[in-house]
Design a protein around this motif. Structure first.
Motif, mmCIF file in Angstrom:
data_model
loop_
_atom_site.group_PDB
_atom_site.id
_atom_site.type_symbol
_atom_site.label_atom_id
_atom_site.label_comp_id
_atom_site.label_asym_id
_atom_site.label_seq_id
_atom_site.Cartn_x
_atom_site.Cartn_y
_atom_site.Cartn_z
ATOM 1 N N CYS A 1 0.825 -1.212 0.000
ATOM 2 C CA CYS A 1 0.000 0.000 0.000
ATOM 3 C C CYS A 1 0.855 1.256 0.000
ATOM 4 C CB CYS A 1 -0.931 -0.005 1.219
ATOM 5 S SG CYS A 1 -0.050 -0.141 2.794
ATOM 6 N N ALA A 2 2.050 1.159 0.615
ATOM 7 C CA ALA A 2 2.946 2.318 0.699
ATOM 8 C C ALA A 2 4.002 2.316 -0.403
ATOM 9 C CB ALA A 2 3.625 2.338 2.071
ATOM 10 N N GLY A 3 3.914 1.367 -1.310
ATOM 11 C CA GLY A 3 4.876 1.295 -2.403
ATOM 12 C C GLY A 3 6.213 0.712 -1.988
ATOM 13 N N ASN A 4 6.261 -0.010 -0.848
ATOM 14 C CA ASN A 4 7.531 -0.563 -0.366
ATOM 15 C C ASN A 4 7.954 -1.824 -1.120
ATOM 16 O OD1 ASN A 4 7.406 1.485 1.451
ATOM 17 N ND2 ASN A 4 7.352 0.213 3.292
ATOM 18 N N ILE A 5 7.070 -2.364 -1.936
ATOM 19 C CA ILE A 5 7.386 -3.565 -2.705
ATOM 20 C C ILE A 5 6.656 -3.460 -4.043
ATOM 21 C CG2 ILE A 5 5.468 -4.868 -1.665
ATOM 22 C CD1 ILE A 5 7.180 -7.401 -1.923
ATOM 23 N N SER A 6 7.298 -3.926 -5.105
ATOM 24 C CA SER A 6 6.684 -3.848 -6.431
ATOM 25 C C SER A 6 5.572 -4.894 -6.562
ATOM 26 C CB SER A 6 7.734 -4.080 -7.515
ATOM 27 O OG SER A 6 8.174 -5.437 -7.497
ATOM 28 N N LYS A 7 4.698 -4.680 -7.493
ATOM 29 C CA LYS A 7 3.623 -5.634 -7.747
ATOM 30 C C LYS A 7 4.195 -7.000 -8.127
ATOM 31 C CE LYS A 7 -0.293 -6.577 -10.825
ATOM 32 N NZ LYS A 7 -1.117 -6.086 -11.954
ATOM 33 N N THR A 8 5.241 -7.022 -8.945
ATOM 34 C CA THR A 8 5.855 -8.284 -9.380
ATOM 35 C C THR A 8 6.423 -9.063 -8.206
ATOM 36 O OG1 THR A 8 6.394 -7.378 -11.558
ATOM 37 C CG2 THR A 8 7.619 -9.326 -10.844
ATOM 38 N N ASP A 9 7.202 -8.360 -7.350
ATOM 39 C CA ASP A 9 7.808 -9.040 -6.205
ATOM 40 C C ASP A 9 6.742 -9.530 -5.221
ATOM 41 O OD1 ASP A 9 10.291 -8.648 -7.243
ATOM 42 O OD2 ASP A 9 10.736 -6.859 -6.033
ATOM 43 N N TYR A 10 5.705 -8.723 -5.046
ATOM 44 C CA TYR A 10 4.638 -9.121 -4.119
ATOM 45 C C TYR A 10 3.903 -10.352 -4.642
ATOM 46 C CZ TYR A 10 0.687 -8.830 -0.913
ATOM 47 O OH TYR A 10 -0.250 -9.120 0.044
ATOM 48 N N ARG A 11 3.617 -10.384 -5.931
ATOM 49 C CA ARG A 11 2.901 -11.527 -6.495
ATOM 50 C C ARG A 11 3.762 -12.782 -6.507
ATOM 51 N NH1 ARG A 11 -2.026 -10.469 -8.490
ATOM 52 N NH2 ARG A 11 -2.057 -12.399 -9.712
ATOM 53 N N ASN A 12 5.073 -12.618 -6.502
ATOM 54 C CA ASN A 12 5.956 -13.784 -6.353
ATOM 55 C C ASN A 12 5.729 -14.444 -4.994
ATOM 56 O OD1 ASN A 12 7.121 -13.598 -8.873
ATOM 57 N ND2 ASN A 12 8.850 -12.353 -8.166
ATOM 58 N N ILE A 13 5.506 -13.617 -3.963
ATOM 59 C CA ILE A 13 5.196 -14.150 -2.634
ATOM 60 C C ILE A 13 3.865 -14.888 -2.667
ATOM 61 C CG2 ILE A 13 4.738 -13.573 -0.216
ATOM 62 C CD1 ILE A 13 6.497 -11.086 -0.584
ATOM 63 N N ALA A 14 2.889 -14.305 -3.367
ATOM 64 C CA ALA A 14 1.572 -14.937 -3.479
ATOM 65 C C ALA A 14 1.669 -16.273 -4.216
ATOM 66 C CB ALA A 14 0.598 -14.002 -4.189
ATOM 67 N N GLN A 15 2.492 -16.315 -5.252
ATOM 68 C CA GLN A 15 2.674 -17.567 -5.988
ATOM 69 C C GLN A 15 3.311 -18.634 -5.098
ATOM 70 O OE1 GLN A 15 1.553 -18.393 -8.823
ATOM 71 N NE2 GLN A 15 1.035 -16.472 -9.852
ATOM 72 N N LYS A 16 4.207 -18.220 -4.216
ATOM 73 C CA LYS A 16 4.819 -19.148 -3.271
ATOM 74 C C LYS A 16 3.753 -19.735 -2.347
ATOM 75 C CE LYS A 16 8.261 -19.433 0.449
ATOM 76 N NZ LYS A 16 9.251 -18.673 1.246
ATOM 77 N N ALA A 17 2.828 -18.889 -1.885
ATOM 78 C CA ALA A 17 1.732 -19.366 -1.035
ATOM 79 C C ALA A 17 0.854 -20.349 -1.795
ATOM 80 C CB ALA A 17 0.897 -18.182 -0.540
ATOM 81 N N ALA A 18 0.592 -20.062 -3.067
ATOM 82 C CA ALA A 18 -0.218 -20.961 -3.889
ATOM 83 C C ALA A 18 0.454 -22.325 -4.031
ATOM 84 C CB ALA A 18 -0.462 -20.346 -5.263
ATOM 85 N N ARG A 19 1.766 -22.318 -4.248
ATOM 86 C CA ARG A 19 2.492 -23.592 -4.362
ATOM 87 C C ARG A 19 2.443 -24.361 -3.053
ATOM 88 N NH1 ARG A 19 6.179 -20.213 -7.138
ATOM 89 N NH2 ARG A 19 7.547 -20.137 -5.302
ATOM 90 N N LEU A 20 2.562 -23.633 -1.956
ATOM 91 C CA LEU A 20 2.564 -24.263 -0.630
ATOM 92 C C LEU A 20 1.248 -24.986 -0.363
ATOM 93 C CD1 LEU A 20 4.111 -24.545 2.101
ATOM 94 C CD2 LEU A 20 2.901 -22.512 2.836
#
Length: 447
Positions: free
Chosen positions: A186-205
């Motif tokens: 929300c504060a722009g501390n992480i890019s959309k790409t990097d954040y969605r990489n975290i989400a993809q990791k959760a999906a794999r988990l």
């Protein structure tokens, strides 16, 4: 399906399943699921301090049928579908479309969230995993994954995106933002790409790729135990159990009303197992083995006996490991199998038709080497068939010495596989019970 009519409570299986209570006319009046069929069904008829609903139910029950399931999650799905279909008079749950929760990952958003929700509240486009019967385990796992930074997805439910940013005053009031626990998209501390990489990791988990994380946790649990940090080891053990819980496979199949009387018949299951294995004689007498250990201490082995598809508890045996130090499941299995059949040979007792090992090719090889030292050579009529059941995919491996084992994959609804899974789970239960008894004895001696 098996019928409770004519069976003693002690003969009920201890595995997960669904039970159907019927009145004198055969009408289904209550459907329930249990992680332990024996314990749950017995509780209706052995407890006296039950409420008025249970009292009324027990007074009219004349028959209880049960269906064994591969896991608690399979049982809950079967229970849900049957209750909705048959609408038993004593059932309140499921009639109002309640359900067990799913883990929801909002991949349709720029910055996905991870949370629990009932099926009807899952938003369009989101990924859903589950359902999960043990809500507390999954909630705890989600908190742990966030707290440890494994999948630090934002815990808030604010609606924002790249085109619709969040108001600065809301960001400034967020505790997770100030403590740096959240990556703060929300504060722009992480890019959309990097954040969605975290989400993809959760999906794999949550979709099954958990082996690396589980291995890491088990290593930390062992280290904590060696350092006598037992509370930390117990906490990590809970995380491992939660990961294993979300990994339970769900079996989905349509079951017609006319099939209710023939889902599991012991003698039919024995015949089906014979056909699947391709062995000469019918495996009426089966002995199943399992090993239980905790950090290499109090290691025990168990042997359960099934006759004509049912437990024969008078012939159950348990073994304290004598010759193996540390954690070596293969050597422990070799010791237990060797001791069991050396004793039978010496006492001239009848050998089983089939020996079933809990494990994969390694455990099968260990059992085979043990049998080669105490039993007649392959090809003799007295030599039992030997197989292993690998839990990962519920795959059977049939020993074909001196050649390689035969891999047998059966449908999860196959009666022969159901029987093997029951034997495997019963051996595991029996081993765990003995293991707990030894640990309790050790604790009392030390106190």
């Amino acid at each position: 399906m098996s019928s409770f009519a004519g069976l003693g409570l002690s003969e009920l299986p201890s595995g997960p399943g669904v039970y159907l209570m019927r009145d004198a006319s055969g009408r289904i009046i209550y459907i329930g699921k249990a992680n332990d069929i024996k314990k749950r069904v017995s509780s209706y008829f052995q407890k006296t301090d039950v409420g008025p609903k249970i009292q009324a139910l027990v007074e009219v029950v004349r028959r209880v049928d049960y269906v064994l399931c591969a896991s608690e999650r399979e049982a809950l799905l079967l229970e849900e579908s049957w209750i909705k279909k048959y609408q038993p008079v004593f059932n309140a749950m499921w009639k109002d479309d309640k359900s067990y929760p799913y883990v929801v990952l909002t991949m349709q958003e720029d910055f996905p969230r991870l949370y629990l929700a009932r099926k009807k509240h899952i938003p369009p486009g989101a990924s859903a995993f589950g359902p999960y019967p043990d809500v507390s385990k999954v909630k705890g796992l989600i908190r742990t994954l966030f707290r440890r930074g494994a999948v630090p997805l934002r815990p808030c439910r604010w609606d924002f995106s790249l085109k619709k940013p969040l108001a600065q005053k809301i960001i400034n009031s967020c505790l997770y933002f100030h403590t740096a626990q959240c990556p703060a998209p929300c504060a722009g501390n992480i890019s959309k790409t990097d954040y969605r990489n975290i989400a993809q990791k959760a999906a794999r988990l949550f979709s099954g790729q958990r082996s690396r994380l589980v291995s890491s946790l088990k290593a930390r649990m062992t280290t904590a135990a060696k350092q006598l940090a037992f509370e930390e080891a117990q906490r990590i053990k809970g995380e491992v159990e939660a990961l294993e819980h979300i990994g339970e496979r769900v079996l989905l199949s349509e079951i017609q009303a006319e099939d209710l009387a023939s889902l599991y018949e012991p003698k039919a299951a024995v015949k089906k197992l014979q056909e699947a294995l391709g062995t000469g004689g019918r495996p009426r007498h089966i002995e199943g083995f399992d090993i239980s250990t905790l950090f290499g201490t109090h290691s025990v082995g168990s042997m359960v006996c099934f006759m004509d598809g049912r437990p024969n508890k008078a012939h159950y045996r348990r073994f304290g490991i004598k010759s193996v130090a540390g954690i070596d499941d293969f050597s422990m299995m070799r010791e237990v199998v060797s001791r069991r059949y050396r004793r039978l040979i010496e006492s001239k007792e009848r050998l089983p038709d089939l020996i079933l090992i809990d494990g994969g090719l390694g455990q099968l090889s260990a059992a085979r080497s043990a049998l080669e030292t105490v039993l007649p050579a392959p090809g003799k009529s007295t030599r039992p068939a030997l197989a292993a059941l690998a839990k990962q995919e519920e795959t059977l491996y049939l020993d074909r010495s001196p050649g390689p084992p035969k891999e047998i994959r059966l449908a999860k609804s196959h009666e022969g596989l159901k029987l093997c899974m029951w034997i495997r789970d019963e051996a595991h239960r029996f081993a765990i019970t003995y293991h707990k008894k030894l640990r309790k004895k050790k604790f009392l001696e030390a106190s």
